[in-house]
Design a protein around this motif. Structure first.
Motif, PDB file in Angstrom:
ATOM      1  N   LYS A  41       0.424  -1.220   0.176  1.00  0.00           N
ATOM      2  CA  LYS A  41       0.464   0.074  -0.079  1.00  0.00           C
ATOM      3  C   LYS A  41       0.972   1.365  -0.267  1.00  0.00           C
ATOM      4  O   LYS A  41       2.367   1.270   0.208  1.00  0.00           O
ATOM      5  CB  LYS A  41      -1.245  -0.016   1.734  1.00  0.00           C
ATOM      6  CG  LYS A  41      -1.701  -0.926   1.504  1.00  0.00           C
ATOM      7  CD  LYS A  41      -2.878  -1.371   0.325  1.00  0.00           C
ATOM      8  CE  LYS A  41      -3.896  -2.555   0.757  1.00  0.00           C
ATOM      9  NZ  LYS A  41      -4.768  -2.609  -0.753  1.00  0.00           N
ATOM     10  N   ALA A  42       0.065   2.585  -0.682  1.00  0.00           N
ATOM     11  CA  ALA A  42       1.095   3.501  -0.963  1.00  0.00           C
ATOM     12  C   ALA A  42       0.983   3.734   0.709  1.00  0.00           C
ATOM     13  O   ALA A  42       2.759   4.534   1.640  1.00  0.00           O
ATOM     14  CB  ALA A  42       0.395   4.840  -1.181  1.00  0.00           C
ATOM     15  N   THR A  43       0.319   3.615   2.015  1.00  0.00           N
ATOM     16  CA  THR A  43       0.913   4.412   3.215  1.00  0.00           C
ATOM     17  C   THR A  43       2.079   3.207   3.772  1.00  0.00           C
ATOM     18  O   THR A  43       2.525   4.213   4.458  1.00  0.00           O
ATOM     19  CB  THR A  43      -0.327   3.576   4.251  1.00  0.00           C
ATOM     20  OG1 THR A  43      -1.729   4.741   3.974  1.00  0.00           O
ATOM     21  CG2 THR A  43      -0.216   4.167   5.824  1.00  0.00           C
ATOM     22  N   GLN A  44       1.973   2.191   3.250  1.00  0.00           N
ATOM     23  CA  GLN A  44       3.808   1.548   3.834  1.00  0.00           C
ATOM     24  C   GLN A  44       4.876   2.367   2.867  1.00  0.00           C
ATOM     25  O   GLN A  44       5.737   2.370   3.794  1.00  0.00           O
ATOM     26  CB  GLN A  44       3.765   0.231   3.445  1.00  0.00           C
ATOM     27  CG  GLN A  44       2.427  -0.485   3.907  1.00  0.00           C
ATOM     28  CD  GLN A  44       2.507  -2.078   3.344  1.00  0.00           C
ATOM     29  OE1 GLN A  44       1.723  -1.967   2.519  1.00  0.00           O
ATOM     30  NE2 GLN A  44       3.789  -3.475   3.836  1.00  0.00           N
ATOM     31  N   THR A  46       4.498   5.370   2.267  1.00  0.00           N
ATOM     32  CA  THR A  46       5.195   6.819   2.258  1.00  0.00           C
ATOM     33  C   THR A  46       5.540   6.590   3.735  1.00  0.00           C
ATOM     34  O   THR A  46       6.737   7.740   4.130  1.00  0.00           O
ATOM     35  CB  THR A  46       4.081   7.776   2.235  1.00  0.00           C
ATOM     36  OG1 THR A  46       2.858   7.213   3.093  1.00  0.00           O
ATOM     37  CG2 THR A  46       3.600   7.854   1.256  1.00  0.00           C
ATOM     38  N   ASP A  47       5.593   5.685   4.536  1.00  0.00           N
ATOM     39  CA  ASP A  47       5.283   6.040   6.533  1.00  0.00           C
ATOM     40  C   ASP A  47       7.014   5.720   6.225  1.00  0.00           C
ATOM     41  O   ASP A  47       8.140   6.019   7.311  1.00  0.00           O
ATOM     42  CB  ASP A  47       4.778   5.107   6.529  1.00  0.00           C
ATOM     43  CG  ASP A  47       3.713   5.203   7.442  1.00  0.00           C
ATOM     44  OD1 ASP A  47       3.005   6.339   6.903  1.00  0.00           O
ATOM     45  OD2 ASP A  47       2.762   4.016   8.090  1.00  0.00           O
ATOM     46  N   TRP A  48       7.714   4.803   5.325  1.00  0.00           N
ATOM     47  CA  TRP A  48       8.687   4.680   5.050  1.00  0.00           C
ATOM     48  C   TRP A  48       9.864   5.704   4.810  1.00  0.00           C
ATOM     49  O   TRP A  48      11.005   6.167   5.524  1.00  0.00           O
ATOM     50  CB  TRP A  48       9.198   3.650   4.377  1.00  0.00           C
ATOM     51  CG  TRP A  48      10.825   3.526   4.121  1.00  0.00           C
ATOM     52  CD1 TRP A  48      11.679   3.098   4.587  1.00  0.00           C
ATOM     53  CD2 TRP A  48      10.999   2.955   2.754  1.00  0.00           C
ATOM     54  NE1 TRP A  48      12.836   2.685   4.057  1.00  0.00           N
ATOM     55  CE2 TRP A  48      12.451   3.243   3.073  1.00  0.00           C
ATOM     56  CE3 TRP A  48      11.099   3.705   1.556  1.00  0.00           C
ATOM     57  CZ2 TRP A  48      13.029   3.220   1.865  1.00  0.00           C
ATOM     58  CZ3 TRP A  48      11.249   3.577   0.211  1.00  0.00           C
ATOM     59  CH2 TRP A  48      12.489   2.916   0.154  1.00  0.00           C
ATOM     60  N   LYS A  50       8.914   8.580   5.805  1.00  0.00           N
ATOM     61  CA  LYS A  50       8.830   9.866   6.086  1.00  0.00           C
ATOM     62  C   LYS A  50      10.322   9.691   7.168  1.00  0.00           C
ATOM     63  O   LYS A  50      10.522  10.204   7.942  1.00  0.00           O
ATOM     64  CB  LYS A  50       7.313   9.829   7.035  1.00  0.00           C
ATOM     65  CG  LYS A  50       6.553  10.225   6.279  1.00  0.00           C
ATOM     66  CD  LYS A  50       4.925  10.493   6.022  1.00  0.00           C
ATOM     67  CE  LYS A  50       4.008  10.929   5.085  1.00  0.00           C
ATOM     68  NZ  LYS A  50       2.109  10.747   5.911  1.00  0.00           N
ATOM     69  N   HIS A  57       4.909  14.750   3.613  1.00  0.00           N
ATOM     70  CA  HIS A  57       3.918  13.841   2.868  1.00  0.00           C
ATOM     71  C   HIS A  57       3.463  14.231   1.212  1.00  0.00           C
ATOM     72  O   HIS A  57       4.194  13.026   0.263  1.00  0.00           O
ATOM     73  CB  HIS A  57       2.122  14.039   3.605  1.00  0.00           C
ATOM     74  CG  HIS A  57       1.259  12.872   2.349  1.00  0.00           C
ATOM     75  ND1 HIS A  57       1.281  11.566   3.051  1.00  0.00           N
ATOM     76  CD2 HIS A  57       0.136  13.316   1.955  1.00  0.00           C
ATOM     77  CE1 HIS A  57       0.167  10.982   2.133  1.00  0.00           C
ATOM     78  NE2 HIS A  57      -0.232  12.018   2.003  1.00  0.00           N
ATOM     79  N   MET A  61       4.713  10.962  -1.193  1.00  0.00           N
ATOM     80  CA  MET A  61       3.660  10.751  -2.015  1.00  0.00           C
ATOM     81  C   MET A  61       4.529  11.051  -3.515  1.00  0.00           C
ATOM     82  O   MET A  61       3.728  10.234  -4.490  1.00  0.00           O
ATOM     83  CB  MET A  61       2.664  11.466  -1.532  1.00  0.00           C
ATOM     84  CG  MET A  61       1.607  11.532  -1.467  1.00  0.00           C
ATOM     85  SD  MET A  61       1.312   9.369  -1.669  1.00  0.00           S
ATOM     86  CE  MET A  61       0.208   8.978  -2.952  1.00  0.00           C
ATOM     87  N   TYR A  64       7.034   8.583  -3.346  1.00  0.00           N
ATOM     88  CA  TYR A  64       5.406   6.538  -4.744  1.00  0.00           C
ATOM     89  C   TYR A  64       5.739   6.776  -6.190  1.00  0.00           C
ATOM     90  O   TYR A  64       4.724   5.838  -6.277  1.00  0.00           O
ATOM     91  CB  TYR A  64       4.546   6.493  -3.234  1.00  0.00           C
ATOM     92  CG  TYR A  64       3.517   5.991  -3.745  1.00  0.00           C
ATOM     93  CD1 TYR A  64       3.812   4.569  -3.196  1.00  0.00           C
ATOM     94  CD2 TYR A  64       2.093   6.234  -4.712  1.00  0.00           C
ATOM     95  CE1 TYR A  64       2.784   3.935  -3.910  1.00  0.00           C
ATOM     96  CE2 TYR A  64       1.032   4.434  -5.034  1.00  0.00           C
ATOM     97  CZ  TYR A  64       1.280   4.089  -4.199  1.00  0.00           C
ATOM     98  OH  TYR A  64       0.738   3.590  -5.165  1.00  0.00           O
TER      99      TYR A  64
END
Length: 73
Positions: A41-44, A46-48, A50, A57, A61, A64
């Motif tokens: 997922k994109a969140t995985q 972007t969290d990495w 960040k 963010h 992105m 990503y």
């Protein structure tokens, strides 16, 4: 800000090129053969970015989008 200007800002902040981020994403297991793996997922990602690179963010992105192939590097 253009996509290239965003990548330039990220490189200045992190010292990493778009190719570096592609290689790191592969090492982390987010991508395989240059494509994001199914189920990632994109969140995985972007969290990495960040956490490890202190990106905001929007910049996370942008990386990503680069990994997804939405924007050329």
């Amino acid at each position: 800000m253009s996509f290239q200007a965003c990548l330039d800002t990220i490189q200045k902040k992190t010292g990493k090129t778009p190719s570096d981020f592609k290689a790191l994403a592969e090492q982390k297991g987010f991508t395989q053969n240059g494509k994001i793996k199914d189920g990632v997922k994109a969140t995985q990602i972007t969290d990495w970015l960040k956490q490890e690179f202190d990106l905001g963010h929007g910049h996370a992105m942008a990386i990503y989008a680069l990994l997804k192939g939405k924007k050329p590097d």
